[in-house]
Design a protein around this motif. Structure first.
Motif, PDB file in Angstrom:
ATOM      1  N   ILE A  61       0.874  -1.167   0.000  1.00 37.92           N
ATOM      2  CA  ILE A  61       0.000   0.000   0.000  1.00 37.92           C
ATOM      3  C   ILE A  61       0.916   1.223   0.000  1.00 37.92           C
ATOM      4  O   ILE A  61       1.846   1.303   0.799  1.00 37.92           O
ATOM      5  CB  ILE A  61      -0.902   0.055   1.254  1.00 37.92           C
ATOM      6  CG1 ILE A  61      -1.735  -1.217   1.394  1.00 37.92           C
ATOM      7  CG2 ILE A  61      -1.785   1.302   1.206  1.00 37.92           C
ATOM      8  CD1 ILE A  61      -2.783  -1.412   0.348  1.00 37.92           C
ATOM      9  N   ALA A  63       1.111   5.682  -0.445  1.00 41.34           N
ATOM     10  CA  ALA A  63       0.331   6.915  -0.332  1.00 41.34           C
ATOM     11  C   ALA A  63       1.022   8.065  -1.044  1.00 41.34           C
ATOM     12  O   ALA A  63       2.244   8.074  -1.226  1.00 41.34           O
ATOM     13  CB  ALA A  63       0.123   7.265   1.141  1.00 41.34           C
ATOM     14  N   LEU A  72      -4.428   6.566  -1.555  1.00 44.86           N
ATOM     15  CA  LEU A  72      -3.793   5.287  -1.245  1.00 44.86           C
ATOM     16  C   LEU A  72      -3.974   4.412  -2.470  1.00 44.86           C
ATOM     17  O   LEU A  72      -5.037   4.427  -3.102  1.00 44.86           O
ATOM     18  CB  LEU A  72      -4.470   4.597  -0.059  1.00 44.86           C
ATOM     19  CG  LEU A  72      -4.436   5.258   1.308  1.00 44.86           C
ATOM     20  CD1 LEU A  72      -5.308   4.457   2.279  1.00 44.86           C
ATOM     21  CD2 LEU A  72      -3.014   5.360   1.833  1.00 44.86           C
ATOM     22  N   GLU A  74      -3.247   0.288  -3.775  1.00 43.89           N
ATOM     23  CA  GLU A  74      -2.751  -1.067  -3.507  1.00 43.89           C
ATOM     24  C   GLU A  74      -2.218  -1.650  -4.806  1.00 43.89           C
ATOM     25  O   GLU A  74      -2.933  -1.724  -5.808  1.00 43.89           O
ATOM     26  CB  GLU A  74      -3.849  -1.971  -2.961  1.00 43.89           C
ATOM     27  CG  GLU A  74      -3.349  -3.404  -2.720  1.00 43.89           C
ATOM     28  CD  GLU A  74      -4.423  -4.358  -2.233  1.00 43.89           C
ATOM     29  OE1 GLU A  74      -4.091  -5.526  -1.970  1.00 43.89           O
ATOM     30  OE2 GLU A  74      -5.597  -3.932  -2.127  1.00 43.89           O
ATOM     31  N   ALA A 149      -2.552  11.073   5.702  1.00 41.54           N
ATOM     32  CA  ALA A 149      -2.314   9.776   5.070  1.00 41.54           C
ATOM     33  C   ALA A 149      -1.250   9.056   5.894  1.00 41.54           C
ATOM     34  O   ALA A 149      -0.210   9.625   6.209  1.00 41.54           O
ATOM     35  CB  ALA A 149      -1.847   9.956   3.634  1.00 41.54           C
ATOM     36  N   TYR A 150      -1.526   7.804   6.238  1.00 41.84           N
ATOM     37  CA  TYR A 150      -0.574   7.029   7.047  1.00 41.84           C
ATOM     38  C   TYR A 150      -0.477   5.619   6.480  1.00 41.84           C
ATOM     39  O   TYR A 150      -1.497   4.981   6.186  1.00 41.84           O
ATOM     40  CB  TYR A 150      -1.046   6.976   8.499  1.00 41.84           C
ATOM     41  CG  TYR A 150      -0.241   6.031   9.366  1.00 41.84           C
ATOM     42  CD1 TYR A 150       1.057   6.346   9.771  1.00 41.84           C
ATOM     43  CD2 TYR A 150      -0.774   4.807   9.780  1.00 41.84           C
ATOM     44  CE1 TYR A 150       1.801   5.476  10.547  1.00 41.84           C
ATOM     45  CE2 TYR A 150      -0.043   3.934  10.570  1.00 41.84           C
ATOM     46  CZ  TYR A 150       1.248   4.272  10.954  1.00 41.84           C
ATOM     47  OH  TYR A 150       1.982   3.410  11.727  1.00 41.84           O
ATOM     48  N   VAL A 151       0.754   5.144   6.299  1.00 41.64           N
ATOM     49  CA  VAL A 151       0.979   3.773   5.836  1.00 41.64           C
ATOM     50  C   VAL A 151       1.855   3.061   6.856  1.00 41.64           C
ATOM     51  O   VAL A 151       2.918   3.560   7.232  1.00 41.64           O
ATOM     52  CB  VAL A 151       1.655   3.743   4.451  1.00 41.64           C
ATOM     53  CG1 VAL A 151       1.963   2.302   4.043  1.00 41.64           C
ATOM     54  CG2 VAL A 151       0.766   4.403   3.407  1.00 41.64           C
ATOM     55  N   HIS A 152       1.394   1.905   7.307  1.00 41.20           N
ATOM     56  CA  HIS A 152       2.137   1.133   8.302  1.00 41.20           C
ATOM     57  C   HIS A 152       2.824  -0.053   7.629  1.00 41.20           C
ATOM     58  O   HIS A 152       2.170  -1.003   7.180  1.00 41.20           O
ATOM     59  CB  HIS A 152       1.194   0.629   9.398  1.00 41.20           C
ATOM     60  CG  HIS A 152       1.901  -0.087  10.507  1.00 41.20           C
ATOM     61  ND1 HIS A 152       2.597   0.575  11.500  1.00 41.20           N
ATOM     62  CD2 HIS A 152       2.047  -1.409  10.762  1.00 41.20           C
ATOM     63  CE1 HIS A 152       3.124  -0.300  12.326  1.00 41.20           C
ATOM     64  NE2 HIS A 152       2.810  -1.514  11.895  1.00 41.20           N
ATOM     65  N   GLY A 157      -2.791   0.978   4.875  1.00 41.57           N
ATOM     66  CA  GLY A 157      -2.809   2.408   4.616  1.00 41.57           C
ATOM     67  C   GLY A 157      -4.126   3.010   5.055  1.00 41.57           C
ATOM     68  O   GLY A 157      -5.177   2.375   4.937  1.00 41.57           O
ATOM     69  N   ALA A 178      -5.493   2.356  11.561  1.00 40.41           N
ATOM     70  CA  ALA A 178      -4.614   1.291  11.066  1.00 40.41           C
ATOM     71  C   ALA A 178      -4.511   0.155  12.071  1.00 40.41           C
ATOM     72  O   ALA A 178      -4.563  -1.021  11.708  1.00 40.41           O
ATOM     73  CB  ALA A 178      -3.224   1.859  10.774  1.00 40.41           C
ATOM     74  N   ARG A 264      -9.510   2.836   4.717  1.00 37.98           N
ATOM     75  CA  ARG A 264      -8.441   1.923   5.158  1.00 37.98           C
ATOM     76  C   ARG A 264      -8.276   0.804   4.136  1.00 37.98           C
ATOM     77  O   ARG A 264      -9.247   0.138   3.776  1.00 37.98           O
ATOM     78  CB  ARG A 264      -8.778   1.333   6.526  1.00 37.98           C
ATOM     79  CG  ARG A 264      -7.679   0.426   7.131  1.00 37.98           C
ATOM     80  CD  ARG A 264      -8.184  -0.149   8.453  1.00 37.98           C
ATOM     81  NE  ARG A 264      -7.176  -0.846   9.211  1.00 37.98           N
ATOM     82  CZ  ARG A 264      -6.830  -2.118   9.042  1.00 37.98           C
ATOM     83  NH1 ARG A 264      -7.424  -2.844   8.084  1.00 37.98           N
ATOM     84  NH2 ARG A 264      -5.902  -2.684   9.812  1.00 37.98           N
TER      85      ARG A 264
END
Length: 289
Positions: A61, A63, A72, A74, A149-152, A157, A178, A264
């Motif tokens: 994922i 961003a 986001l 995928e 925006a947050y991607v772990h 995401g 997340a 998400r």
């Protein structure tokens, strides 16, 4: 015409294909770099078509965010190994950047990256990494509110649109989503069908003695249990991961803020993975099973 190392290097830099593939293409094209590049591109598309039916449930994922818009995307691969490949990583970031200028996944596949469409670049990547690669889906938020925006770890995401508060709070909430994956935003968003089913389940779990209690008491008991479940499945009712002494609703109230919506995405969710039993396959081929 002599196929020099300089020609091979030029074609390799232009197409990203392997050295031997470049040399072969140049030989067949009589040293014409343009014709060789076109042949390699067609070859890449053919390889992509052959691999298109193979399950791609790993990936990343990614961003991108600019000018009040966040996305986001995928992008899937067949293995986690390829998902960490530098060519795959560069491709996914270029796709996310391109996604800032489109509205949906179909338009994204036709968008241009490095002089090619995303779908053409995807086919070239397949030829390079030897696995099926799919640009599967995207999520986007465009707003004048605070957007985070947050991607772990490249696996999950989240986008959050927050009215009021600040970007730091929006990012904290994105981290919360997340981690906790709430299906709904507020209690009011929980469907009536879900509530009815939970009431039914809670009633079935009660003893005959409890079920024999007066209707108003029974309703209060079941109502309390269902309210707890609603808190567990709604963002506002959950304990905030960055301060578990408060619920998300309490944190938002203190900041004078409201979550308008969130998105998400998690890698591979909804894709049926093929589990290979290689030991059994080898035994079968050896006639031992």
């Amino acid at each position: 015409m002599e196929i020099t190392a300089t020609l091979v290097k030029e074609l390799r830099e232009r197409t990203g294909a392997g050295m031997m593939e470049c040399k072969k293409a140049l030989t067949e094209a009589g040293g014409n770099v343009d014709a060789a590049a076109e042949a390699l591109r067609k070859s890449g598309l053919a390889k992509a078509d052959k691999k298109a039916d193979r399950v791609a449930a790993e990936g990343r994922i990614v961003a991108a965010q600019a000018d009040g818009r966040a996305v986001l995307v995928e992008v899937n691969s067949e293995t986690d190994f390829v998902a960490k490949d530098e060519n795959f990583l560069a491709f996914t970031q270029s796709v996310a950047d391109a996604a800032l200028g489109v509205q949906d996944i179909d338009a994204l596949k036709s968008a241009t990256v490095d002089g090619k469409t995303v779908d053409e670049a995807r086919a070239a990547l397949i030829a390079k990494v030897g696995e099926n690669v799919q640009v599967r889906r995207m999520a986007t938020i465009a707003s004048s509110d605070n957007v985070a925006a947050y991607v772990h770890g490249g696996r999950i995401g989240v986008l959050v649109e927050l009215k009021g508060g600040d970007v730091e709070l929006a990012r904290g909430l994105a981290m919360h989503v997340a981690a906790m994956n709430p299906p709904y935003n507020k209690a009011a968003d929980v469907p009536a069908e879900f509530l009815a089913k939970e009431k039914e389940i809670e009633l079935a779990k009660m003893s005959e003695k409890d079920r024999a209690k007066p209707a108003e008491i029974l309703e209060k008991i079941i109502g309390g249990k269902v309210a707890k479940i609603v808190n567990e499945v709604s963002l506002y009712g959950q304990a905030y991961v960055l301060d578990t002494n408060q619920t998300v609703e309490q944190v938002l109230k203190a900041a004078g803020a409201d979550v308008v919506r969130f998105e998400r995405l998690a890698v591979g969710e909804g894709i049926e993975k093929v589990v290979e039993d290689y030991a059994a396959e080898v035994m079968k081929q050896a006639g031992l099973a």
